[in-house]
Design a protein around this motif. Structure first.
Motif, PDB file in Angstrom:
ATOM      1  N   MET A 127     -16.612   5.629  66.835  1.00 24.09           N
ATOM      2  CA  MET A 127     -15.399   6.415  66.818  1.00 24.09           C
ATOM      3  C   MET A 127     -14.926   6.567  65.374  1.00 24.09           C
ATOM      4  SD  MET A 127     -11.595   5.582  68.273  1.00 24.09           S
ATOM      5  CE  MET A 127     -11.399   4.220  67.195  1.00 24.09           C
ATOM      6  N   THR A 128     -14.478   7.770  65.046  1.00 20.82           N
ATOM      7  CA  THR A 128     -13.897   8.032  63.740  1.00 20.82           C
ATOM      8  C   THR A 128     -12.486   8.553  63.951  1.00 20.82           C
ATOM      9  OG1 THR A 128     -16.092   8.647  62.926  1.00 20.82           O
ATOM     10  CG2 THR A 128     -14.218   9.230  61.557  1.00 20.82           C
ATOM     11  N   ARG A 129     -11.508   7.936  63.266  1.00 19.14           N
ATOM     12  CA  ARG A 129     -10.099   8.327  63.406  1.00 19.14           C
ATOM     13  C   ARG A 129      -9.635   8.985  62.120  1.00 19.14           C
ATOM     14  NH1 ARG A 129      -5.243   4.680  65.820  1.00 19.14           N
ATOM     15  NH2 ARG A 129      -6.398   5.158  67.717  1.00 19.14           N
ATOM     16  N   PHE A 130      -8.885  10.086  62.278  1.00 21.62           N
ATOM     17  CA  PHE A 130      -8.328  10.830  61.152  1.00 21.62           C
ATOM     18  C   PHE A 130      -6.810  10.828  61.264  1.00 21.62           C
ATOM     19  CE2 PHE A 130     -12.570  12.275  61.817  1.00 21.62           C
ATOM     20  CZ  PHE A 130     -13.078  12.384  60.531  1.00 21.62           C
ATOM     21  N   ALA A 131      -6.159  10.241  60.255  1.00 17.64           N
ATOM     22  CA  ALA A 131      -4.695  10.206  60.217  1.00 17.64           C
ATOM     23  C   ALA A 131      -4.155  11.576  59.806  1.00 17.64           C
ATOM     24  CB  ALA A 131      -4.232   9.154  59.211  1.00 17.64           C
ATOM     25  N   PHE A 132      -2.947  11.872  60.240  1.00 14.64           N
ATOM     26  CA  PHE A 132      -2.275  13.079  59.790  1.00 14.64           C
ATOM     27  C   PHE A 132      -1.706  12.834  58.395  1.00 14.64           C
ATOM     28  CE2 PHE A 132      -2.872  14.448  63.998  1.00 14.64           C
ATOM     29  CZ  PHE A 132      -2.579  15.806  64.064  1.00 14.64           C
ATOM     30  N   GLY A 133      -1.661  13.885  57.579  1.00  9.29           N
ATOM     31  CA  GLY A 133      -1.127  13.801  56.220  1.00  9.29           C
ATOM     32  C   GLY A 133       0.347  14.189  56.215  1.00  9.29           C
ATOM     33  N   PHE A 134       1.221  13.203  56.190  1.00 12.02           N
ATOM     34  CA  PHE A 134       2.658  13.451  56.284  1.00 12.02           C
ATOM     35  C   PHE A 134       3.250  13.855  54.945  1.00 12.02           C
ATOM     36  CE2 PHE A 134       1.989  11.168  60.134  1.00 12.02           C
ATOM     37  CZ  PHE A 134       3.005  11.570  60.991  1.00 12.02           C
ATOM     38  N   ASP A 135       3.991  14.966  54.937  1.00  9.87           N
ATOM     39  CA  ASP A 135       4.796  15.357  53.793  1.00  9.87           C
ATOM     40  C   ASP A 135       6.056  14.497  53.845  1.00  9.87           C
ATOM     41  OD1 ASP A 135       6.824  16.647  52.224  1.00  9.87           O
ATOM     42  OD2 ASP A 135       5.652  18.487  52.286  1.00  9.87           O
ATOM     43  N   LEU A 146      11.967  11.448  64.469  1.00 12.25           N
ATOM     44  CA  LEU A 146      12.949  11.705  65.528  1.00 12.25           C
ATOM     45  C   LEU A 146      12.292  12.320  66.768  1.00 12.25           C
ATOM     46  CD1 LEU A 146      15.937  13.012  63.391  1.00 12.25           C
ATOM     47  CD2 LEU A 146      15.699  10.760  64.484  1.00 12.25           C
ATOM     48  N   LEU A 147      11.149  12.977  66.571  1.00 12.22           N
ATOM     49  CA  LEU A 147      10.382  13.537  67.689  1.00 12.22           C
ATOM     50  C   LEU A 147       9.369  12.533  68.247  1.00 12.22           C
ATOM     51  CD1 LEU A 147       9.574  17.100  66.294  1.00 12.22           C
ATOM     52  CD2 LEU A 147      11.252  16.501  68.063  1.00 12.22           C
ATOM     53  N   GLY A 148       9.305  11.359  67.646  1.00 11.64           N
ATOM     54  CA  GLY A 148       8.338  10.357  68.091  1.00 11.64           C
ATOM     55  C   GLY A 148       6.992  10.469  67.405  1.00 11.64           C
ATOM     56  N   VAL A 149       6.938  11.243  66.322  1.00 14.02           N
ATOM     57  CA  VAL A 149       5.687  11.464  65.595  1.00 14.02           C
ATOM     58  C   VAL A 149       5.726  10.675  64.291  1.00 14.02           C
ATOM     59  CG1 VAL A 149       4.175  13.172  64.523  1.00 14.02           C
ATOM     60  CG2 VAL A 149       5.487  13.775  66.573  1.00 14.02           C
ATOM     61  N   GLY A 150       4.948   9.604  64.234  1.00 11.23           N
ATOM     62  CA  GLY A 150       4.851   8.783  63.035  1.00 11.23           C
ATOM     63  C   GLY A 150       3.401   8.470  62.754  1.00 11.23           C
ATOM     64  N   PRO A 151       3.127   7.845  61.613  1.00 10.08           N
ATOM     65  CA  PRO A 151       1.743   7.565  61.243  1.00 10.08           C
ATOM     66  C   PRO A 151       0.948   6.796  62.299  1.00 10.08           C
ATOM     67  CG  PRO A 151       3.171   7.236  59.363  1.00 10.08           C
ATOM     68  CD  PRO A 151       4.073   7.492  60.550  1.00 10.08           C
ATOM     69  N   GLY A 152       1.554   5.895  63.019  1.00  6.70           N
ATOM     70  CA  GLY A 152       0.823   5.153  64.041  1.00  6.70           C
ATOM     71  C   GLY A 152       0.585   5.925  65.317  1.00  6.70           C
ATOM     72  N   ARG A 153       1.287   7.055  65.472  1.00  8.87           N
ATOM     73  CA  ARG A 153       1.170   7.859  66.691  1.00  8.87           C
ATOM     74  C   ARG A 153       0.777   9.299  66.404  1.00  8.87           C
ATOM     75  NH1 ARG A 153       4.464   6.567  71.678  1.00  8.87           N
ATOM     76  NH2 ARG A 153       4.270   8.798  71.744  1.00  8.87           N
ATOM     77  N   ALA A 154       0.071   9.520  65.307  1.00  7.31           N
ATOM     78  CA  ALA A 154      -0.397  10.862  64.959  1.00  7.31           C
ATOM     79  C   ALA A 154      -1.788  10.745  64.350  1.00  7.31           C
ATOM     80  CB  ALA A 154       0.571  11.534  63.995  1.00  7.31           C
ATOM     81  N   PHE A 155      -2.804  11.091  65.143  1.00  6.87           N
ATOM     82  CA  PHE A 155      -4.176  10.978  64.670  1.00  6.87           C
ATOM     83  C   PHE A 155      -5.089  11.821  65.550  1.00  6.87           C
ATOM     84  CE2 PHE A 155      -3.093   7.410  67.416  1.00  6.87           C
ATOM     85  CZ  PHE A 155      -4.029   7.524  68.429  1.00  6.87           C
ATOM     86  N   ALA A 156      -6.258  12.119  65.005  1.00  7.70           N
ATOM     87  CA  ALA A 156      -7.328  12.781  65.754  1.00  7.70           C
ATOM     88  C   ALA A 156      -8.497  11.813  65.789  1.00  7.70           C
ATOM     89  CB  ALA A 156      -7.738  14.080  65.074  1.00  7.70           C
ATOM     90  N   GLU A 157      -9.207  11.767  66.913  1.00 10.48           N
ATOM     91  CA  GLU A 157     -10.357  10.878  67.051  1.00 10.48           C
ATOM     92  C   GLU A 157     -11.572  11.660  67.519  1.00 10.48           C
ATOM     93  OE1 GLU A 157      -8.407   6.569  68.145  1.00 10.48           O
ATOM     94  OE2 GLU A 157      -9.172   7.799  69.784  1.00 10.48           O
ATOM     95  N   VAL A 158     -12.711  11.343  66.897  1.00 10.05           N
ATOM     96  CA  VAL A 158     -13.994  11.902  67.297  1.00 10.05           C
ATOM     97  C   VAL A 158     -14.856  10.719  67.712  1.00 10.05           C
ATOM     98  CG1 VAL A 158     -16.004  13.237  66.588  1.00 10.05           C
ATOM     99  CG2 VAL A 158     -13.751  13.790  65.643  1.00 10.05           C
ATOM    100  N   ARG A 159     -15.315  10.747  68.945  1.00  5.91           N
ATOM    101  CA  ARG A 159     -16.199   9.684  69.441  1.00  5.91           C
ATOM    102  C   ARG A 159     -17.315  10.332  70.225  1.00  5.91           C
ATOM    103  NH1 ARG A 159     -11.880   6.766  73.139  1.00  5.91           N
ATOM    104  NH2 ARG A 159     -10.669   7.352  71.372  1.00  5.91           N
TER     105      ARG A 159
END
Length: 133
Positions: free
Chosen positions: A1-9, A18-31
């Motif tokens: 599995m490879t995980r890609f974090a989102f790049g937060f501005d 406030l929408l529930g989107v943070g570094p621990g809950r924003a990622f894409a995974e390819v497996r």
């Protein structure tokens, strides 16, 4: 599995939290056999065989790219954390992501991951391993 974090501005970090989107809950995974995305409370999951193509895109207008977005032009979904760059992933069969119950399906997804080229490469590498593709 490879995980890609989102790049937060940094300017959008608090509004996205406030929408529930943070570094621990924003990622894409390819497996093996699957591509999935988590964007706070929203998610997308599809077999790798459903990935029709990818491209690095951007820059974007912030009002069109930040947060969970639906394109009224083509029903595409955007999960955006910056306006610089991202990846457009196209699907053979549209996939649900934004609306509960899966009644709204999207032909593509734009994801502002921190390593767009890496996600494109990983999707291509894993898709080539899929039987029958």
């Amino acid at each position: 599995m490879t995980r890609f974090a989102f790049g937060f501005d940094p300017a959008w970090r608090v509004p996205l939290l406030l929408l529930g989107v943070g570094p621990g809950r924003a990622f894409a995974e390819v497996r093996e056999g699957e591509f999935s995305v988590r964007f706070g409370p929203w998610s997308l999951r599809t077999p790798l065989s459903n990935v029709a193509g990818t491209s690095v895109t951007g820059p974007y207008a912030p009002w069109k790219a930040i947060g969970p977005r639906l394109s009224l032009a083509d029903r595409g979904v955007t999960f955006g954390t910056n306006a610089r760059r991202g990846v457009c992933v196209r699907f053979h069969i549209p996939v649900p992501a934004l609306a509960p119950g899966g009644f709204l399906a999207h032909p593509d997804a734009t994801l502002t991951v921190s390593d767009p080229e890496g996600l494109v490469e990983a999707l291509g590498r894993h898709a080539r391993r899929e039987p029958g593709t």
